[in-house]
Design a protein around this motif. Structure first.
Motif, PDB file in Angstrom:
ATOM      1  N   ASP A 207       0.372   3.957   1.574  1.00 26.34           N
ATOM      2  CA  ASP A 207       0.303   4.776   2.791  1.00 26.34           C
ATOM      3  C   ASP A 207       1.260   4.307   3.891  1.00 26.34           C
ATOM      4  O   ASP A 207       1.195   4.807   5.010  1.00 26.34           O
ATOM      5  CB  ASP A 207      -1.128   4.806   3.307  1.00 26.34           C
ATOM      6  CG  ASP A 207      -1.667   3.415   3.590  1.00 26.34           C
ATOM      7  OD1 ASP A 207      -0.885   2.445   3.530  1.00 26.34           O
ATOM      8  OD2 ASP A 207      -2.868   3.295   3.872  1.00 26.34           O
TER       9      ASP A 207
ATOM     10  N   ASP B   8       0.832  -1.211   0.000  1.00 26.05           N
ATOM     11  CA  ASP B   8       0.000   0.000   0.000  1.00 26.05           C
ATOM     12  C   ASP B   8       0.863   1.255   0.000  1.00 26.05           C
ATOM     13  O   ASP B   8       1.961   1.267   0.562  1.00 26.05           O
ATOM     14  CB  ASP B   8      -0.904   0.031   1.241  1.00 26.05           C
ATOM     15  CG  ASP B   8      -2.119  -0.856   1.067  1.00 26.05           C
ATOM     16  OD1 ASP B   8      -2.248  -1.465  -0.016  1.00 26.05           O
ATOM     17  OD2 ASP B   8      -2.925  -0.942   2.007  1.00 26.05           O
TER      18      ASP B   8
ATOM     19  N   ARG C  50      -1.753   5.168   8.881  1.00 25.39           N
ATOM     20  CA  ARG C  50      -1.364   5.846   7.647  1.00 25.39           C
ATOM     21  C   ARG C  50      -0.338   6.948   7.897  1.00 25.39           C
ATOM     22  O   ARG C  50      -0.481   7.669   8.861  1.00 25.39           O
ATOM     23  CB  ARG C  50      -2.604   6.528   7.092  1.00 25.39           C
ATOM     24  CG  ARG C  50      -3.230   5.829   5.969  1.00 25.39           C
ATOM     25  CD  ARG C  50      -4.419   6.601   5.469  1.00 25.39           C
ATOM     26  NE  ARG C  50      -4.837   5.929   4.258  1.00 25.39           N
ATOM     27  CZ  ARG C  50      -4.392   6.232   3.059  1.00 25.39           C
ATOM     28  NH1 ARG C  50      -3.575   7.242   2.893  1.00 25.39           N
ATOM     29  NH2 ARG C  50      -4.772   5.537   2.013  1.00 25.39           N
TER      30      ARG C  50
ATOM     31  N   GLN D 263       1.272   1.753   5.688  1.00 24.43           N
ATOM     32  CA  GLN D 263       0.690   1.077   6.856  1.00 24.43           C
ATOM     33  C   GLN D 263       1.429  -0.221   7.134  1.00 24.43           C
ATOM     34  O   GLN D 263       1.492  -0.674   8.266  1.00 24.43           O
ATOM     35  CB  GLN D 263      -0.796   0.800   6.626  1.00 24.43           C
ATOM     36  CG  GLN D 263      -1.647   2.023   6.845  1.00 24.43           C
ATOM     37  CD  GLN D 263      -3.100   1.646   7.028  1.00 24.43           C
ATOM     38  OE1 GLN D 263      -3.807   1.434   6.060  1.00 24.43           O
ATOM     39  NE2 GLN D 263      -3.541   1.551   8.266  1.00 24.43           N
TER      40      GLN D 263
ATOM     41  N   ARG E 184       0.893  -3.584  12.198  1.00 19.03           N
ATOM     42  CA  ARG E 184       0.488  -2.632  11.166  1.00 19.03           C
ATOM     43  C   ARG E 184       0.404  -1.231  11.749  1.00 19.03           C
ATOM     44  O   ARG E 184      -0.143  -1.036  12.822  1.00 19.03           O
ATOM     45  CB  ARG E 184      -0.865  -3.038  10.593  1.00 19.03           C
ATOM     46  CG  ARG E 184      -1.206  -2.317   9.300  1.00 19.03           C
ATOM     47  CD  ARG E 184      -2.224  -3.122   8.501  1.00 19.03           C
ATOM     48  NE  ARG E 184      -2.189  -2.746   7.098  1.00 19.03           N
ATOM     49  CZ  ARG E 184      -3.193  -2.140   6.479  1.00 19.03           C
ATOM     50  NH1 ARG E 184      -4.292  -1.851   7.131  1.00 19.03           N
ATOM     51  NH2 ARG E 184      -3.103  -1.832   5.206  1.00 19.03           N
TER      52      ARG E 184
HETATM   53 MG    MG Z   1      -4.231   2.052   4.255  1.00 20.65          MG
END
Ligand code: MG
Ligand code: UDP
Length: 314
Positions: free
Chosen positions: A101, A99, A205, A103, A202
């Motif tokens: 972002d 991803d 963002r 994360q 995780r």
């Molecule tokens: Mg995300």
């Protein structure tokens, strides 16, 4: 022996705020793997019809670094389609969807690679906790997996997103799947192969906000279940059978009661309530069938999953 090529496949939708941090963290992390593991990498960026400066920033990055490529889609096709585009365009011997972002920490990629070295075809990155998600999102995710895995034959591993490592064979198999409505989590699980897991935490963002609202997630969940299970259709057969048997027993009871006690005043309320109830039930049943007919309709059109406007980089 030629060096292994790792493809990082990243969908971008309105991520201009996250892009500087993305390249600043991901490139050094991949270079660090290169030092230890001796592999080359490419970053396949899919611009999923962003309306901000995402494309300009990505093209800038591709111009500055030959390891970055940009696939610009003609409009927003959604994350699943963007990911499919990236997987098809990727050239690596091993491929990691990622991803934009951040994360998922880029350092985890090194762990995926070393697990792959042990001889696995797929290495899943499993979230050890979901504390970065809201309570509501956590709870709905738990219920979704529970329901999906009860109904569908192909079980989706819990707390595993699209972040994972796959070998070329696995990616080619995925790319060859013919369906145009793509629930990637389900397709990933469907292809199988020798699978290992690593766990990680995780993050939140780095910038921007999530592209998935509650309503979008709800539809995503329905998509997942109707893609991989026909139990919601079959359920109506059993429900109909149950109603028919109950109705038959009730009819027999009424006949006997009339014979024994004669006719008494019929109940208006009970007829009305059962009328409403069963019309509602029928409409739900038709709705479920409609959901599947809609899917057949979409598949039968055989449209491509996405349209590429232009490619940038080598
Ligand atoms: Mg995300
Ligand atoms: N994304 C995309 N197309 C979309 C929605 C999202 O390519 O229509 C990308 C987005 O830019 C990000 C990834 O998919 O790289 C995951 O999106 P997001 O972080 O919003 O999802 P979440 O992590 O909240 O589930």
């Amino acid at each position: 022996m030629s060096r292994t090529l790792l493809s990082l496949v990243v969908p971008f939708y309105n991520e201009e705020d996250a892009i500087p941090a993305f390249f600043a963290e991901v490139v050094p992390a991949l270079e660090a793997i290169d030092k230890v593991d001796e592999l080359d990498f490419e970053i396949v960026c899919v611009n999923d019809g962003s309306k901000d400066r995402t494309l300009a920033l990505l093209v800038e990055a591709a111009d500055a670094d030959a390891r970055v490529r940009v696939i610009d889609l003609s409009r927003n096709f959604g994350k699943e389609a963007a990911l499919s585009a990236g997987l098809t365009e990727s050239r690596g011997d091993i491929v990691v969807p990622f991803d934009a972002d951040l994360q998922d920490p880029p350092e985890v990629i090194a762990q995926l690679v070393s697990k792959w070295r042990e001889g696995f075809d797929v290495v899943l990155a499993k979230r050890s906790d979901r504390s970065s998600d809201t309570y509501l999102k956590r709870q709905s995710a738990v219920s979704f997996y529970r329901l999906h895995n009860k109904l569908a034959d192909v079980k989706i591993p819990e707390n595993v997103g699209d972040f994972r490592l796959m070998t070329r064979e696995v990616v080619d198999t995925l790319n060859a799947l013919p369906e145009s409505r793509r629930f990637m989590k389900g397709l990933f699980a469907w292809v199988g192969f020798r699978t290992a897991e690593v766990t990680y935490v995780r993050n939140s963002r780095v910038a921007g906000e999530t592209k998935f609202s509650g309503w979008k997630l709800w539809n995503f969940a329905l998509e997942g279940i109707t893609s991989f299970s026909t139990v919601p259709l079959r359920m109506w057969t059993y429900f109909g059978l149950l109603v028919a048997v109950t109705a038959f027993l009730y009819a027999a009871y009424l006949v006997i009661r009339t014979l024994v006690r004669g006719i008494d005043v019929p109940g208006y309320a009970s007829i009305f309530v059962s009328l409403l109830f069963f019309s509602g039930v029928q409409m739900i049943g038709i709705g479920v069938i409609g959901e599947y007919i809609g899917r057949i309709y979409h598949e039968s059109k055989r449209r491509p999953l996405y349209v590429i406007r232009r490619r940038y980089g080598k």
